[in-house]
Structure formats: structure tokens, C-alpha cells
Scaffold this active site. Structure first.
Site, PDB file in Angstrom:
ATOM      1  N   ILE A 218      -0.106 -20.422  27.690  1.00 25.57           N
ATOM      2  CA  ILE A 218      -0.985 -19.283  27.968  1.00 25.57           C
ATOM      3  C   ILE A 218      -0.134 -18.187  28.600  1.00 25.57           C
ATOM      4  O   ILE A 218       0.564 -18.434  29.587  1.00 25.57           O
ATOM      5  CB  ILE A 218      -2.121 -19.698  28.924  1.00 25.57           C
ATOM      6  CG1 ILE A 218      -3.004 -20.761  28.260  1.00 25.57           C
ATOM      7  CG2 ILE A 218      -2.942 -18.491  29.354  1.00 25.57           C
ATOM      8  CD1 ILE A 218      -3.971 -21.448  29.219  1.00 25.57           C
TER       9      ILE A 218
ATOM     10  N   ILE B  26       0.813  -1.224   0.000  1.00 24.91           N
ATOM     11  CA  ILE B  26       0.000   0.000   0.000  1.00 24.91           C
ATOM     12  C   ILE B  26       0.848   1.276   0.000  1.00 24.91           C
ATOM     13  O   ILE B  26       0.338   2.361  -0.277  1.00 24.91           O
ATOM     14  CB  ILE B  26      -1.014   0.038   1.164  1.00 24.91           C
ATOM     15  CG1 ILE B  26      -0.334  -0.141   2.524  1.00 24.91           C
ATOM     16  CG2 ILE B  26      -2.114  -0.977   0.955  1.00 24.91           C
ATOM     17  CD1 ILE B  26      -1.247   0.137   3.717  1.00 24.91           C
TER      18      ILE B  26
ATOM     19  N   VAL C  69      -5.458 -15.775  19.012  1.00 20.85           N
ATOM     20  CA  VAL C  69      -5.300 -16.841  20.006  1.00 20.85           C
ATOM     21  C   VAL C  69      -6.130 -18.073  19.651  1.00 20.85           C
ATOM     22  O   VAL C  69      -5.693 -19.212  19.855  1.00 20.85           O
ATOM     23  CB  VAL C  69      -5.616 -16.318  21.430  1.00 20.85           C
ATOM     24  CG1 VAL C  69      -7.079 -15.962  21.593  1.00 20.85           C
ATOM     25  CG2 VAL C  69      -5.214 -17.321  22.489  1.00 20.85           C
TER      26      VAL C  69
ATOM     27  N   TYR D 143       0.611   0.868  17.222  1.00 18.33           N
ATOM     28  CA  TYR D 143      -0.404   0.286  16.332  1.00 18.33           C
ATOM     29  C   TYR D 143      -1.756   0.982  16.533  1.00 18.33           C
ATOM     30  O   TYR D 143      -2.400   1.413  15.574  1.00 18.33           O
ATOM     31  CB  TYR D 143      -0.518  -1.215  16.609  1.00 18.33           C
ATOM     32  CG  TYR D 143      -1.667  -1.891  15.904  1.00 18.33           C
ATOM     33  CD1 TYR D 143      -1.552  -2.285  14.572  1.00 18.33           C
ATOM     34  CD2 TYR D 143      -2.874  -2.140  16.563  1.00 18.33           C
ATOM     35  CE1 TYR D 143      -2.608  -2.907  13.921  1.00 18.33           C
ATOM     36  CE2 TYR D 143      -3.930  -2.759  15.924  1.00 18.33           C
ATOM     37  CZ  TYR D 143      -3.799  -3.150  14.605  1.00 18.33           C
ATOM     38  OH  TYR D 143      -4.849  -3.752  13.959  1.00 18.33           O
TER      39      TYR D 143
END
Length: 308
Positions: free
Chosen positions: A202, A54, A186, A143
């Protein structure tokens, strides 16, 4: 009415599921994807595909050639941890790359842009859960900051140039075609590992919650956003918190896995709770999730089983 629709990131998880729906509705579908996380295998042969980033200035040629009506902008650097490690690289793709798309939309008179934003990161450590669109926007990662920046640019392009837009702030999306090698999925990671009889770790206590929305429900929200004349920002989630330990136990049961519950160190700075209020999109578009977590998970696991 048949339209020419561009999906950036269209070879990826959400984009390719959306592409299938748009083909089903008899639209012409064009996809731009650099295949950094997507795959051409996800794409129907009727789709016109451009392997392109992009940020590439040559994207102007795609817009000049394809007479695009609608743009779904999904392409992004999607790894939150990578954005923390290298915020400049994240901004180059997620802010400057998005501006490259928006400038072409403006110059080639695109009717509408539907942008996939991040309901899981925009609000940061929200005080009110489920969290509505009126809540403070306090992203805690580059982000999330980049996603919020693009939302602000979309408002600017709308006010200044009349470029219509809808922002969909997505919760944690899961479903068929999700890349199990990513960092955010996840459900895909656990399913892939358990079916392969590998160890699952985990992070932290496993008590951290997220709002998990099935990809078919997200595709439906995208379709409704495209077909509506409304402009604005909308959460897309289920309003239900699900913790990681529950996901582990459900996938373990569904895959007949014998793997042990192992807990590793927690991710520093990870949000403990995230869940979205979808009242606004329900009122505006009559959208609401059709899948609860268990029914969406069953479809996801079946897809992974067929892939083995």
C-alpha cells in the site's frame, strides 16, 4: 435504430465492456485500438477491429469506409505518472491523437462524440467533496491537463461546427477486464496479487480516498449519453469516498488471502481525497450507480477467479 458506432480504445477495459452492451442493443460496432493496454481477447467476433493508433493519419480511411454515426473516444495514454515523466509523449497521444479523431468526426459528419474524461484528475485538490462540475478545474498532472484540453476542444467543435458531444468525467472505474498490470487500478492490482499469493504494498498510509464506480454503471452512463439529445459535461461517480486500507481488507477477506498489510512510501504529489457529486447526471439522464462497492467488488473478484 441501428447505428454504426466507433469506440477508440475499444479493446481495453471500459471500451470492451461498452462494446458488449452496444452489440446487445443491435448496433454495428467498430473498434480502433493499438493494443498497448487492451487485448483482442476482450472483443466479440462480431466487432470490426482496426489495429491502429489514434495519432495515425490513416484513420481517415476508417471514417471514409465505415459511415460512422457515433464515436466513443476512450483511447488514451492512461498512466498519470508516465505523463509526469514525459508530458510531450502524453500530449501527442491525448491531445493531438484526440484532435485527429475530432477532425475526422467533423469531416465525415459524425452525429455525436462521447468522451471519457477524468473526474479524478480534472479538479485537482478540490476544496469541496463530493465535487460538482461547477468546481474549479485545476488538474495537477499533464494527464489531467490533456483531458481538460480535449474537453475545451469539444466545446469549440460544437460551437464552430455543430458537433454534438457529451463529456463523462469518470471517477475511479473498476471491474472485470481491468488490467492488473496498470498503475491506476488498485482493485485489479490487489485482487490479482492476492489470488496469486503475492505481496501487496500500500502506497503511503492507505488513508487516501477515491470514488470507485463499477464498470457496468459507467457503461450505462455511456448508453444514456448516446441516446440523449443533451450536450455537456457530467460527473460519473458514486459520491462515496473509499480508502485504500478498506479496499485491502475487503479484498483480503473475499479472497481468503493471508498476505500482510505492508505500507511503502507514498507517491509524491498524490491527491489525498477525490470523490464526485453525480447530481447533474442524475437530474439530466436519470442515471445513478446501481452497484455499491461491495457488490461491484464481488463481481470483479469472481471474474478474476475464473481467469486463473
Amino acid at each position: 435504430m441501428k447505428q454504426n458506432i466507433l469506440i477508440t480504445g475499444g479493446a481495453g477495459f471500459i471500451g470492451s465492456n461498452l462494446a458488449d452492451k452496444l452489440l446487445e442493443l443491435s448496433h454495428n460496432v467498430i473498434v480502433i485500438d493499438n493494443l498497448s493496454s487492451g487485448s483482442k481477447k476482450n472483443l466479440d467476433k462480431r466487432i470490426k477491429f482496426y489495429k491502429m493508433d489514434i495519432c495515425d493519419a490513416k484513420i481517415v480511411k476508417v471514417f471514409a469506409k465505415e459511415n460512422i454515426d457515433i464515436v466513443f473516444h476512450l483511447a488514451a495514454q492512461i498512466n498519470v505518472r508516465d505523463s509526469v515523466k514525459d508530458p510531450i509523449a502524453d500530449a501527442k497521444t491525448n491531445i493531438l491523437g484526440s484532435l485527429n479523431i475530432l477532425e475526422n468526426c467533423r469531416n465525415f459528419n459524425v452525429k455525436k462524440v462521447i468522451f471519457s474524461s477524468s473526474g479524478g484528475t480534472i479538479y485537482g485538490d478540490a476544496k469541496i467533496i463530493p465535487t460538482s462540475e461547477n468546481s474549479p478545474e485545476i488538474p495537477e498532472s499533464p494527464y489531467g491537463i490533456a483531458k481538460l484540453s480535449v474537453e475545451k476542444y469539444l466545446n469549440y467543435y460544437f460551437k464552430s461546427f455543430g458537433l454534438n458531444f457529451v463529456v463523462l468525467r469518470l471517477a475511479n472505474v473498476y471491474g472485470p477486464r481491468q488490467n492488473p498490470k496498470g498503475e491506476a487500478g488498485v482493485v485489479a492490482i490487489f485482487t490479482d496479487k492476492m489470488l496469486a499469493k503475492k505481496e501487496v504494498v500500500i502506497n503511503g498510509s492507505g488513508g487516501q480516498t477515491r470514488d470507485y464506480v463499477f464498470v457496468d454503471d459507467v457503461v450505462l452512463a455511456c448508453k444514456m449519453a448516446m441516446e440523449s439529445s443533451k450536450t455537456g459535461i457530467f460527473n460519473v461517480g458514486t459520491g462515496v469516498e473509499t480508502d485504500v486500507n478498506f479496499i485491502f481488507s475487503e479484498i483480503k477477506k473475499s479472497t481468503n488471502s493471508e498476505c500482510k498489510e505492508i505500507h511503502g512510501p507514498e507517491n509524491i504529489g498524490e491527491l489525498q481525497r477525490s470523490c464526485l457529486d453525480f447530481s447533474k447526471i442524475k437530474t439530466t439522464f436519470s442515471w445513478q450507480p446501481k452497484y455499491d462497492f461491495k457488490s461491484g467488488l464481488a463481481k470483479t473478484i469472481n471474474w478474476f477467479k475464473k481467469k486463473i
